[in-house]
Design a protein around this motif. Structure first.
Motif, PDB file in Angstrom:
ATOM      1  N   LYS A   1      -0.623 -13.740 -16.916  1.00 23.34           N
ATOM      2  CA  LYS A   1      -0.861 -14.235 -18.277  1.00 23.34           C
ATOM      3  C   LYS A   1       0.126 -13.592 -19.257  1.00 23.34           C
ATOM      4  O   LYS A   1       0.735 -14.278 -20.093  1.00 23.34           O
ATOM      5  N   LEU A   2       0.319 -12.282 -19.123  1.00 20.79           N
ATOM      6  CA  LEU A   2       1.238 -11.567 -20.005  1.00 20.79           C
ATOM      7  C   LEU A   2       2.681 -12.043 -19.802  1.00 20.79           C
ATOM      8  O   LEU A   2       3.427 -12.229 -20.769  1.00 20.79           O
ATOM      9  N   ALA A   3       3.071 -12.215 -18.546  1.00 23.85           N
ATOM     10  CA  ALA A   3       4.438 -12.651 -18.257  1.00 23.85           C
ATOM     11  C   ALA A   3       4.706 -14.053 -18.800  1.00 23.85           C
ATOM     12  O   ALA A   3       5.757 -14.299 -19.399  1.00 23.85           O
ATOM     13  N   LYS A   4       3.744 -14.949 -18.607  1.00 17.87           N
ATOM     14  CA  LYS A   4       3.917 -16.324 -19.090  1.00 17.87           C
ATOM     15  C   LYS A   4       4.017 -16.351 -20.611  1.00 17.87           C
ATOM     16  O   LYS A   4       4.793 -17.131 -21.184  1.00 17.87           O
ATOM     17  N   GLU A   5       3.229 -15.521 -21.273  1.00 19.73           N
ATOM     18  CA  GLU A   5       3.264 -15.458 -22.743  1.00 19.73           C
ATOM     19  C   GLU A   5       4.641 -15.034 -23.250  1.00 19.73           C
ATOM     20  O   GLU A   5       5.056 -15.408 -24.353  1.00 19.73           O
ATOM     21  N   LYS A   6       5.348 -14.249 -22.421  1.00 18.75           N
ATOM     22  CA  LYS A   6       6.676 -13.774 -22.813  1.00 18.75           C
ATOM     23  C   LYS A   6       7.796 -14.661 -22.269  1.00 18.75           C
ATOM     24  O   LYS A   6       8.978 -14.316 -22.341  1.00 18.75           O
ATOM     25  N   GLY A   7       7.400 -15.805 -21.687  1.00 14.17           N
ATOM     26  CA  GLY A   7       8.393 -16.784 -21.238  1.00 14.17           C
ATOM     27  C   GLY A   7       8.925 -16.583 -19.829  1.00 14.17           C
ATOM     28  O   GLY A   7       9.977 -17.131 -19.474  1.00 14.17           O
ATOM     29  N   PHE A   8       8.205 -15.823 -18.983  1.00 16.06           N
ATOM     30  CA  PHE A   8       8.662 -15.532 -17.628  1.00 16.06           C
ATOM     31  C   PHE A   8       7.726 -16.139 -16.580  1.00 16.06           C
ATOM     32  O   PHE A   8       6.509 -16.230 -16.804  1.00 16.06           O
ATOM     33  N   GLU A   9       8.278 -16.505 -15.437  1.00 15.56           N
ATOM     34  CA  GLU A   9       7.492 -16.703 -14.234  1.00 15.56           C
ATOM     35  C   GLU A   9       7.308 -15.317 -13.616  1.00 15.56           C
ATOM     36  O   GLU A   9       8.111 -14.404 -13.884  1.00 15.56           O
ATOM     37  N   ALA A  10       6.275 -15.152 -12.812  1.00 18.13           N
ATOM     38  CA  ALA A  10       6.022 -13.823 -12.236  1.00 18.13           C
ATOM     39  C   ALA A  10       5.509 -13.934 -10.805  1.00 18.13           C
ATOM     40  O   ALA A  10       4.889 -14.934 -10.426  1.00 18.13           O
ATOM     41  N   GLN A  11       5.779 -12.884 -10.040  1.00 19.96           N
ATOM     42  CA  GLN A  11       5.335 -12.832  -8.642  1.00 19.96           C
ATOM     43  C   GLN A  11       4.884 -11.415  -8.306  1.00 19.96           C
ATOM     44  O   GLN A  11       5.547 -10.444  -8.677  1.00 19.96           O
ATOM     45  N   ILE A  12       3.752 -11.317  -7.620  1.00 19.27           N
ATOM     46  CA  ILE A  12       3.225 -10.017  -7.203  1.00 19.27           C
ATOM     47  C   ILE A  12       3.171  -9.963  -5.678  1.00 19.27           C
ATOM     48  O   ILE A  12       2.715 -10.905  -5.028  1.00 19.27           O
ATOM     49  N   SER A  13       3.654  -8.845  -5.141  1.00 17.23           N
ATOM     50  CA  SER A  13       3.552  -8.580  -3.709  1.00 17.23           C
ATOM     51  C   SER A  13       2.763  -7.296  -3.510  1.00 17.23           C
ATOM     52  O   SER A  13       3.039  -6.286  -4.169  1.00 17.23           O
ATOM     53  N   TYR A  14       1.809  -7.347  -2.598  1.00 10.92           N
ATOM     54  CA  TYR A  14       0.977  -6.179  -2.302  1.00 10.92           C
ATOM     55  C   TYR A  14       1.076  -5.852  -0.820  1.00 10.92           C
ATOM     56  O   TYR A  14       0.977  -6.740   0.037  1.00 10.92           O
ATOM     57  N   ASN A  15       1.282  -4.584  -0.521  1.00 12.58           N
ATOM     58  CA  ASN A  15       1.296  -4.115   0.858  1.00 12.58           C
ATOM     59  C   ASN A  15       0.375  -2.911   0.962  1.00 12.58           C
ATOM     60  O   ASN A  15       0.663  -1.847   0.409  1.00 12.58           O
ATOM     61  N   GLY A  16      -0.752  -3.092   1.633  1.00  9.51           N
ATOM     62  CA  GLY A  16      -1.693  -2.000   1.857  1.00  9.51           C
ATOM     63  C   GLY A  16      -1.630  -1.553   3.306  1.00  9.51           C
ATOM     64  O   GLY A  16      -1.716  -2.384   4.217  1.00  9.51           O
ATOM     65  N   THR A  17      -1.464  -0.262   3.532  1.00  7.43           N
ATOM     66  CA  THR A  17      -1.275   0.253   4.886  1.00  7.43           C
ATOM     67  C   THR A  17      -2.240   1.391   5.180  1.00  7.43           C
ATOM     68  O   THR A  17      -2.442   2.281   4.347  1.00  7.43           O
ATOM     69  N   TYR A  18      -2.829   1.327   6.389  1.00 13.01           N
ATOM     70  CA  TYR A  18      -3.637   2.440   6.886  1.00 13.01           C
ATOM     71  C   TYR A  18      -2.941   2.982   8.126  1.00 13.01           C
ATOM     72  O   TYR A  18      -2.593   2.221   9.045  1.00 13.01           O
ATOM     73  N   GLU A  19      -2.711   4.288   8.169  1.00 11.43           N
ATOM     74  CA  GLU A  19      -2.034   4.917   9.300  1.00 11.43           C
ATOM     75  C   GLU A  19      -2.883   6.043   9.878  1.00 11.43           C
ATOM     76  O   GLU A  19      -3.417   6.868   9.137  1.00 11.43           O
ATOM     77  N   PHE A  20      -2.965   6.049  11.204  1.00  9.43           N
ATOM     78  CA  PHE A  20      -3.628   7.154  11.907  1.00  9.43           C
ATOM     79  C   PHE A  20      -2.689   7.615  13.005  1.00  9.43           C
ATOM     80  O   PHE A  20      -2.140   6.794  13.750  1.00  9.43           O
ATOM     81  N   SER A  21      -2.498   8.924  13.127  1.00  8.94           N
ATOM     82  CA  SER A  21      -1.651   9.426  14.209  1.00  8.94           C
ATOM     83  C   SER A  21      -2.079  10.821  14.638  1.00  8.94           C
ATOM     84  O   SER A  21      -2.591  11.611  13.845  1.00  8.94           O
ATOM     85  N   LEU A  22      -1.863  11.089  15.923  1.00 12.77           N
ATOM     86  CA  LEU A  22      -2.089  12.402  16.525  1.00 12.77           C
ATOM     87  C   LEU A  22      -0.845  12.768  17.302  1.00 12.77           C
ATOM     88  O   LEU A  22      -0.296  11.939  18.034  1.00 12.77           O
ATOM     89  N   ARG A  23      -0.399  14.012  17.160  1.00  7.99           N
ATOM     90  CA  ARG A  23       0.794  14.434  17.894  1.00  7.99           C
ATOM     91  C   ARG A  23       0.578  15.796  18.531  1.00  7.99           C
ATOM     92  O   ARG A  23       0.019  16.694  17.910  1.00  7.99           O
ATOM     93  N   LEU A  24       1.009  15.908  19.772  1.00  8.91           N
ATOM     94  CA  LEU A  24       0.966  17.175  20.492  1.00  8.91           C
ATOM     95  C   LEU A  24       2.367  17.751  20.597  1.00  8.91           C
ATOM     96  O   LEU A  24       3.328  17.022  20.891  1.00  8.91           O
ATOM     97  N   GLY A  25       2.491  19.043  20.382  1.00 10.72           N
ATOM     98  CA  GLY A  25       3.733  19.764  20.627  1.00 10.72           C
ATOM     99  C   GLY A  25       3.485  20.768  21.718  1.00 10.72           C
ATOM    100  O   GLY A  25       2.657  21.672  21.540  1.00 10.72           O
ATOM    101  N   ASN A  26       4.128  20.580  22.861  1.00 13.84           N
ATOM    102  CA  ASN A  26       3.899  21.460  24.023  1.00 13.84           C
ATOM    103  C   ASN A  26       2.412  21.577  24.362  1.00 13.84           C
ATOM    104  O   ASN A  26       1.895  22.656  24.670  1.00 13.84           O
ATOM    105  N   GLY A  27       1.729  20.440  24.293  1.00 15.21           N
ATOM    106  CA  GLY A  27       0.331  20.378  24.700  1.00 15.21           C
ATOM    107  C   GLY A  27      -0.678  20.775  23.656  1.00 15.21           C
ATOM    108  O   GLY A  27      -1.887  20.704  23.890  1.00 15.21           O
TER     109      GLY A  27
END
Length: 438
Positions: free
Chosen positions: A12-38
């Motif tokens: 709405k704000l972008a259009k009022e100012k004369g612009f087209e607008a695009q939103i991209s969302y990237n949500g990431t969940y990461e789980f990791s376990l690492r062993l060093g020399n066991g």
């Protein structure tokens, strides 16, 4: 604030100012376990978000980003400020969401159902398996991880698409005893836990190290070789992906610029870009501009058929995007090299006498996708009369990548799925230059 609330206010704000607008969302969940020399030396359990707003007017864009759905006014203001300071004559576009989008399942949620104890038990088992053989003196690293991502893209032209995907991976590195230590490494990826065999990965890592015991160099010369599937995907990703980018061709940075319709590979070289491949973690129904992904033939019986386009590069040539935008660049979704019928052992028998390339070093410094030339450190296995007889080290392979494509005699059926959007089998190359010190 929800995504929709944030989006509606920003638009709405972008259009009022004369612009087209695009939103991209990237949500990431990461789980990791690492062993060093066991021993457990890394534990990660984290969520992260990335929100990008782009404004467009008269073919010019401005972008701003944040990590939380808060103060859309500020984000719009930042994007417009960036729009005003950017000096570019290139025409940018938004996609309107039309067209047919491929449908497939890419989120299973099976990794998230495993308890931390189950994940840790699997990791310890992989490490133990990797170190079972008495010739293995160390397992310096073993890792198990999984990730879930959600992508949403919407704009003021009517585009609004989303998808969710997940998958896991694991790897192990080992050291075998010899006159000088021999390292081995193996990894695997899969969309579901039952497809990710951690014990098999540990065992294979050990086998990789043991095969190098007693390795020696060879005399310099021209050799018939197998480039094993895991290394062939790396070579393809490093060399071919930049070459088939329309942006690089338009900037005179691709040796394929004037070669559309020409034969650049042998008859058995058939390469496609496909939106979905079972087992890949790169499957996607749309690209980073919201354009539907689609199957397309890149090489057919060695003949170069198409470059890959995003909206901007397609506009320059009066074409349609192929759905291959990746951030600010261009890349395949799943670059798929069509397999042959023989398994790896049968390929080795077919090779007869030659060398199997099992490791390539210096791909980012010794390979030039603009010229096609490469010179890479390598390790491998020597083959005599169709049998592996010893390890090979301290060699350098060199040549031109397009020449390599033209000399592919046969492809196996041992498909390897890489992290780099590339899926390919092992291949026999009739001849390649190898420098050694024997």
């Amino acid at each position: 604030m929800t995504f929709n609330e944030f989006k509606d206010k920003a638009f709405k704000l972008a259009k009022e100012k004369g612009f087209e607008a695009q939103i991209s969302y990237n949500g990431t969940y990461e789980f990791s376990l690492r062993l060093g020399n066991g021993e457990l030396d890394e534990y990660k359990d984290a969520n992260s978000n990335s929100i990008s707003l782009t404004v467009l007017k008269d073919g010019k864009i401005g972008t701003a980003s944040t990590t939380i759905f808060d103060t859309p006014e500020k984000l719009v203001e930042e994007a417009i400020t960036n729009y005003e300071i950017i000096d570019s004559e290139e025409e940018n576009l938004f996609y309107d969401g039309s067209g047919k989008y491929p449908e497939f399942e890419s989120y299973y949620g099976e990794f998230e159902k495993l308890s931390v104890k189950e994940k840790l038990d699997r990791l310890y088992k992989m490490s133990e398996t990797a170190g079972k053989d008495e010739r293995i003196v160390m397992v310096p690293m073993a890792m198990f991880a999984h990730q879930t991502s959600e992508i949403i893209i919407a704009n003021t032209l009517g585009l609004e698409k989303s998808y969710k995907g997940d998958g896991g991976y694991a790897y192990a590195s080992v050291v075998a005893k010899d006159e000088s230590p021999r390292s081995g490494f193996w990894f695997g990826i899969a969309p579901k836990p039952e497809k990710l065999d951690l014990e098999a990965i540990g065992k294979r890592a050990a086998e990789e190290a043991i095969a190098k015991i007693g390795s020696k160099s060879v005399k310099s010369g021209k050799y018939r070789v197998i480039i094993r599937s895991d290394e062939f995907t790396s070579l393809l990703a490093t060399m071919l992906i930049p070459m088939i980018s329309a942006e690089n061709a338009q900037k005179n940075m691709s040796p394929l610029k004037e070669k559309l319709g020409e034969k650049i590979g042998s008859d058995i070289v058939n390469i496609k870009d496909i939106p979905y491949y079972e087992g890949s973690l790169n499957n996607a129904p749309f690209d980073s501009e919201g354009v539907p992904t689609q199957e397309k033939t890149i090489l057919e019986n060695g003949v170069f058929k198409t470059f890959l386009y995003n909206l901007k590069t397609a506009k320059k040539e009066g074409k349609e995007s192929t759905g291959n935008a990746l951030g600010r660049g261009i890349a395949p979704v799943n670059m798929y090299f069509e397999p042959g019928k023989k398994n790896f052992d049968e390929l080795v028998e077919t090779l007869g006498d030659g060398i199997i390339i099992t490791s390539l070093e210096g791909l980012h410094s010794g390979a030039n996708p603009i010229s096609g030339e490469f010179s890479l450190g390598a390790q491998g296995l020597k083959v005599e009369n169709g049998k592996i007889v010893s390890g090979v080290e301290q060699i350098t392979i060199s040549g031109n990548f397009l020449d390599v494509l033209s000399k592919i005699e046969e492809a196996g059926n041992d498909m390897w799925i890489s992290f780099s959007s590339t899926i390919a089998p092992s291949v026999i190359i009739s001849e390649i230059d190898i420098a050694g010190n024997a």
